[in-house]
Design an enzyme around this catalytic site. Structure first.
Site, PDB file in Angstrom:
ATOM      1  N   GLU A  35       0.844  -1.208   0.000  1.00  8.70           N
ATOM      2  CA  GLU A  35       0.000   0.000   0.000  1.00  8.70           C
ATOM      3  C   GLU A  35       0.877   1.255   0.000  1.00  8.70           C
ATOM      4  O   GLU A  35       1.907   1.297   0.655  1.00  8.70           O
ATOM      5  CB  GLU A  35      -0.871  -0.019   1.261  1.00  8.70           C
ATOM      6  CG  GLU A  35      -1.766   1.186   1.464  1.00  8.70           C
ATOM      7  CD  GLU A  35      -2.522   1.114   2.785  1.00  8.70           C
ATOM      8  OE1 GLU A  35      -3.546   1.791   2.913  1.00  8.70           O
ATOM      9  OE2 GLU A  35      -2.080   0.361   3.696  1.00  8.70           O
TER      10      GLU A  35
ATOM     11  N   LYS B 275      -9.527   2.289  -2.299  1.00  8.39           N
ATOM     12  CA  LYS B 275      -9.774   1.594  -1.029  1.00  8.39           C
ATOM     13  C   LYS B 275     -11.192   1.828  -0.527  1.00  8.39           C
ATOM     14  O   LYS B 275     -11.610   2.967  -0.308  1.00  8.39           O
ATOM     15  CB  LYS B 275      -8.751   2.073  -0.002  1.00  8.39           C
ATOM     16  CG  LYS B 275      -8.709   1.273   1.296  1.00  8.39           C
ATOM     17  CD  LYS B 275      -7.561   1.794   2.153  1.00  8.39           C
ATOM     18  CE  LYS B 275      -7.366   1.002   3.438  1.00  8.39           C
ATOM     19  NZ  LYS B 275      -6.230   1.545   4.219  1.00  8.39           N
TER      20      LYS B 275
ATOM     21  N   CYS C  57      -5.251  -3.281   2.508  1.00  6.50           N
ATOM     22  CA  CYS C  57      -5.033  -3.234   3.957  1.00  6.50           C
ATOM     23  C   CYS C  57      -6.298  -3.482   4.788  1.00  6.50           C
ATOM     24  O   CYS C  57      -6.744  -4.611   4.913  1.00  6.50           O
ATOM     25  CB  CYS C  57      -4.361  -1.905   4.320  1.00  6.50           C
ATOM     26  SG  CYS C  57      -3.439  -1.942   5.883  1.00  6.50           S
TER      27      CYS C  57
END
Length: 263
Positions: A41, A112, A146
């Site tokens: 990330e 995300k 994540c």
């Protein structure tokens, strides 16, 4: 599919310095006959809330251009994370995961879905609005970042089409047990391959120990790298779909029933 997990100790908020390190890893992966290398990330800046320092124009990203050039030069696909600057009057950016093929063509880009509220990310980054699945090297892959790993629903949705998940992260060492457990859980419950790529080192007073790994569709760890910078090469076969045909747990899901409890 031969995948290299690029566990990099990126230079904090210094894109150019980190990309120089990454270029060496990309060349190494290409020489090892890898089809793809994936980085963590915010691959070349670290997980920063400093948009003024790290955010890039969404349509003219220098990071994307440099990765496209390195992919083309080394004839290898590259997956990487970066921060896009605010758009359309917003004061928040987007945390992105981009995949380019070996010819340097962008084939997928994901924003995300779940900014990490506990770490202040939701104050600086918008929530994504789309689950991304895309055909890639004869498979169908899906991209996540994540904190998304803690939300199994989106993996179940993606698994309707995808059999390989790539999860890039800056996952702190203090929660490393969660990282491994959740990667294996997402693989087992969706009967998919899961490739988790984390960073290593200390940035912004947070320690990261890597633990990048590839997990097969029954939860076995195919390979893991911890505590150092480097690449891990793993081969992913096509057995996930065979497993789903023989032991089709998705067929026993009761999604209409579950929906009643989400209302």
């Amino acid at each position: 599919m031969r995948v290299a997990l690029g566990q990099i100790d990126m230079v904090w908020e210094n894109r150019d310095a980190s990309i120089k390190k990454a270029a060496v890893m990309i060349e190494e992966a290409a020489q090892g006959s890898c089809d793809l290398i994936v980085f963590p990330e915010m691959s070349f800046t670290g997980f920063s809330m400093n948009l003024r320092q790290i955010a890039e124009n969404a349509s003219e990203s220098e990071t994307v251009k440099k990765m496209q050039a390195l992919a083309q030069k080394n004839k290898i696909a590259i997956g990487f994370g970066w921060a896009a600057a605010p758009e359309d009057g917003s004061d928040r950016g987007t945390n992105r995961f981009t995949l380019v093929d070996a010819a340097g063509q962008k084939i997928a880009e994901y924003s995300k879905l779940h900014p990490f509220t506990y770490g202040g990310e939701a104050e600086k980054y918008e929530k994504g609005t789309e689950i991304i699945t895309v055909p890639f090297l004869g498979r169908t892959v899906s991209l996540f970042i994540c904190y998304d790993l803690r939300f199994p629903e989106i993996f179940q949705i993606a698994a309707r089409k995808a059999d390989v998940f790539f999860v890039i992260a800056n996952w702190p060492a203090v929660r490393s047990a969660h990282w491994e457990t959740l990667l294996r859980a997402r693989a087992i419950e969706t009967q998919s391959y899961v490739v988790g790529v984390n960073c290593v080192g200390v940035r912004d007073q947070e320690e990261y120990n890597g633990g990048s790994m590839a997990v097969d569709s029954i939860g076995n760890i195919l390979g893991k790298i911890t505590g150092r910078e480097g690449i891990l090469v793993c081969d992913l076969d096509d057995r996930a779909w065979n497993l789903r045909q023989k032991f089709n747990t998705a067929a026993d899901r009761r999604e209409d029933f579950y929906k009643n409890y989400f209302k």
